[in-house]
Design an enzyme around this catalytic site. Structure first.
Site, short mmCIF file in Angstrom:
data_model
loop_
_atom_site.label_atom_id
_atom_site.label_comp_id
_atom_site.label_asym_id
_atom_site.label_seq_id
_atom_site.Cartn_x
_atom_site.Cartn_y
_atom_site.Cartn_z
N LYS A 56 -39.01 -29.66 -25.31
CA LYS A 56 -38.57 -30.16 -26.61
C LYS A 56 -39.71 -30.15 -27.63
O LYS A 56 -39.54 -30.69 -28.72
CB LYS A 56 -38.00 -31.57 -26.46
CG LYS A 56 -36.80 -31.66 -25.53
CD LYS A 56 -36.45 -33.10 -25.21
CE LYS A 56 -35.35 -33.18 -24.17
NZ LYS A 56 -35.17 -34.55 -23.66
N PRO B 263 -31.66 -32.48 -30.99
CA PRO B 263 -32.63 -31.49 -30.54
C PRO B 263 -32.97 -31.55 -29.05
O PRO B 263 -33.88 -32.25 -28.66
CB PRO B 263 -33.86 -31.81 -31.38
CG PRO B 263 -33.71 -33.23 -31.80
CD PRO B 263 -32.32 -33.64 -31.57
N GLU B 264 -32.28 -30.81 -28.23
CA GLU B 264 -32.75 -30.57 -26.87
C GLU B 264 -33.47 -29.22 -26.86
O GLU B 264 -33.52 -28.53 -27.88
CB GLU B 264 -31.58 -30.63 -25.88
CG GLU B 264 -30.97 -32.03 -25.85
CD GLU B 264 -29.93 -32.24 -24.77
OE1 GLU B 264 -30.06 -31.65 -23.69
OE2 GLU B 264 -28.99 -33.02 -25.02
N ARG C 185 -30.43 -43.92 -20.22
CA ARG C 185 -29.51 -43.28 -21.15
C ARG C 185 -28.15 -43.20 -20.49
O ARG C 185 -28.03 -43.18 -19.27
CB ARG C 185 -29.97 -41.86 -21.48
CG ARG C 185 -31.43 -41.62 -21.27
CD ARG C 185 -32.18 -41.66 -22.53
NE ARG C 185 -31.43 -41.05 -23.58
CZ ARG C 185 -31.80 -39.97 -24.19
NH1 ARG C 185 -32.90 -39.37 -23.81
NH2 ARG C 185 -31.08 -39.49 -25.17
N ASN D 37 -29.92 -35.41 -22.74
CA ASN D 37 -28.77 -36.14 -22.20
C ASN D 37 -27.48 -35.33 -22.20
O ASN D 37 -26.67 -35.44 -21.27
CB ASN D 37 -28.58 -37.44 -23.00
CG ASN D 37 -27.81 -38.47 -22.21
OD1 ASN D 37 -27.81 -38.47 -20.98
ND2 ASN D 37 -27.13 -39.36 -22.92
#
Length: 249
Positions: free
Chosen positions: A50, A2-3, A238, A159
């Site tokens: 988000k 989920p972005e 990340r 990401n």
DNA sequence: GTGGCATGGACAT
DNA sequence: TGTCCCTGCCACA
């Protein structure tokens, strides 16, 4: 998965299904007190980055953040029994089940305002200011790859988008955000808004509209454009993916 | 069947 | 900067 683009998509679908309907709210898993929501009429849903807000008539909003592992399941037949682990079910003409969110809580107007106040401009929102987005990016400390996933700088980029957007912009993720020109920052913002809108409509990250299932560098061994081995690094905690040949900063 | 990792982020230190 | 957390998926046994 989920972005931000998926949260916007979800908000739009959930709104289409439930807006105007009174919903039966329950927490089969028991970890959310659904009583204040049960029987309320949904007026709509919207995403900020988000974050997802389900608005209720004359009541608080349900604030959901899926984190990395959360997901929504949609059941056209609202009588479908929930699978295990459902934190919240909203059942109207259609049932929506929420699984494994990091956040599921009720927010009043002040709480919603506080939440939105922590977020930078969202490239998928019509009310986002491009000027502010550019200013926040260029004044961010640290590398551009950290800045664009910082939700206080821009809200909604994660990401996967980071990797693909910085490839499309031919920017090395470790380039200092403060070194970007006004024009570079504005171009990156426009690119982000355009790309994520495609992604929202397609329901997935789209970085090449002619090959919507492909990625340029994200989680690839080699750059899809030039074949160079993809470079990975830890940026903002990340894994970042970039092409060492084409993204030189 | 098991273990590690992950398209996030809050919180402690 | 490190730790923890909510679950799904994959590689590997």
């Amino acid at each position: 998965m989920p972005e931000g683009h998926l949260l916007h998509r979800t908000a739009s679908e959930l709104s289409a299904d439930l807006a105007g309907s009174a919903v039966a709210a329950s927490s089969p898993q028991g970890r959310f007190d659904a009583a204040p929501v049960d029987g309320c009429t949904v007026t709509g849903a919207e995403a900020y980055g988000k974050h997802l807000l389900v608005h209720l008539q004359d009541g608080p909003a349900v604030h959901v953040h899926l984190g990395m592992r959360g997901l929504f399941l949609r059941y056209p037949d609202p009588a479908t029994p929930p699978r295990g682990g459902v934190r919240l079910r909203l059942a109207g003409p259609v049932a929506w089940d929420l699984i494994a969110p990091t956040t599921c809580e009720l927010l009043d107007a002040a709480g919603t305002a506080r939440l939105v106040g922590t977020l930078g401009p969202d490239p998928l929102r019509a009310d986002a200011s491009a000027q502010e987005a550019v200013a926040r990016l260029r004044t961010a400390r640290g590398p551009v790859g950290a800045a664009i996933v910082d939700q206080a700088v821009w809200a909604g980029v994660g990401n996967a988008w980071r990797a693909e957007l910085l490839f499309l912009a031919r920017l090395d993720p470790v380039t200092p955000a403060s070194s970007l020109s006004q024009e570079q920052a504005a171009q990156l913002w426009d690119l982000t808004a355009r790309s994520m809108a495609l992604g929202r409509d397609a329901g997935q990250v789209v970085s090449d509209p002619t090959a919507p299932d492909e990625r340029w560098v994200y989680k690839r061994e080699t750059c899809r454009s030039c074949g160079a081995p993809v470079r990975t690094a830890q940026v903002a905690g990340r894994t970042s993916y970039s092409c060492p040949v084409e993204q030189t900063g």
